[in-house]
Motif scaffolding. Structure first.
Motif: not given
Length: 322
Positions: A35-46, A258-270
């Motif tokens: 999964m590639a980011s569509e953002f020039n500068s994706p936001r990271e958790v700091v 300029d944006g946030l990427n999120v993935w749900n890789v678990s077996s439950d809803s997020l």
């Protein structure tokens, strides 16, 4: 939504009756690394803050993430509480000045009253601009547990003494969108091409997301905003696909981008809220429910409240009704 094929592949492997730990591991690696980011500068958790449960008053349980020693302030946000309240406990008559409160119900309902004449049952939420002064109450309705989020948003110095304003958030009026296992409720701002009608005096976005297992999403965020995520249920990967999954009750402060990427890789809803706002870059002096720019203004606020003037004229006479 992009990567639908990958997400579907993920779901097939994840829930196949003969699924094995090896296949599950491969599925997660394949989904996250492709999964590639569509953002020039994706936001990271700091920064990560776990909102631990604490008692407040008689019968209320609160998880505070913003407004505690580990995360005192995130301009323009002053406080974020996840609350759980059972009748007859609640939040009786209390004053505010200098900021906005957003109460967003996750379960149950509250009865709201204030001395400006607003009164009603909050089943979804409300957006209250305290401005120069208001006294209000929020009490649970009926039996059972009432859960929600309360956010305090600072007002700029030019707006701190405006007249109070109240916007009720009715469930049917909150725009929603859904695509490829991702649902969003747009409390404020924009997502998936839908806009909220809520007016925010301090520019703010407030998005409630639910991602099904295997889903991923990319949400643009104005680059000038400070932003954070609060996880309500489940666990997810935020910022970078190589990041460690984060679980419920964590507040994740996002860095610039300029944006946030999120993935749900678990077996439950997020489920999580993504909240961002334009920083005011002004001094903050807070004393409980009063938030101003200087100590002198705080002292003046106490005087106004005690003497019932400059916005608190009804404070000495009004009482909420059961």
């Amino acid at each position: 939504m992009r990567f639908a094929a990958i997400n579907n592949f993920h779901r097939i492997l994840l829930f196949h009756p003969q699924n094995t730990p090896k296949i599950r591991s491969f599925c997660t690696i394949f989904a996250t690394t492709n999964m590639a980011s569509e953002f020039n500068s994706p936001r990271e958790v700091v920064k990560k803050v776990l909102a631990e449960s604490q008692r407040e008053g008689d019968g209320a349980t609160v998880r505070r993430s913003i407004g505690r020693p580990g995360l005192k302030f995130l301009d323009p946000f002053l406080m974020l509480d996840e609350f759980s309240v059972s009748a007859p406990a609640g939040f009786p008559d209390h004053p505010h000045r200098g900021f906005e409160t957003v109460t967003y119900m996750l379960e149950g309902a509250f009865a709201h009253q204030d001395f400006a004449g607003h009164k009603g049952i909050i089943s979804t939420g409300d957006w209250m601009t305290a401005g120069r002064g208001i006294v209000h109450s929020e009490m649970p309705v009926g039996e059972g547990v009432n859960k929600g989020l309360q956010l305090w948003i600072n007002l700029s110095s030019k707006d701190k003494m405006i007249e109070p304003n109240y916007q009720e958030l009715l469930s049917e009026d909150i725009p929603r969108a859904e695509n490829d296992g991702v649902e969003v409720r747009v409390i404020a701002g924009e997502s998936m091409g839908v806009h909220s009608p809520v007016y925010t005096r301090t520019p703010t976005m407030y998005l409630d997301f639910t991602l099904q297992p295997g889903a991923q999403f990319s949400q643009p965020i104005p680059e000038s905003y400070n932003a954070f995520v609060y996880i309500v249920e489940g666990e997810g990967v935020f910022g970078s696909s190589s990041s460690k999954p984060m679980s419920a009750h964590h507040c994740l402060v996002l860095g610039p981008g300029d944006g946030l990427n999120v993935w749900n890789v678990s077996s439950d809803s997020l489920r999580f809220v993504l909240i961002g706002g334009q920083p005011l870059n002004e001094p903050v002096v807070q004393y409980g429910p009063f938030v101003m720019n200087t100590q002198a203004e705080i002292e003046k606020t106490f005087e106004d409240y005690q003497l019932g003037k400059n916005g608190f004229e009804m404070a000495n006479y009004w009482r909420s009704q059961p």
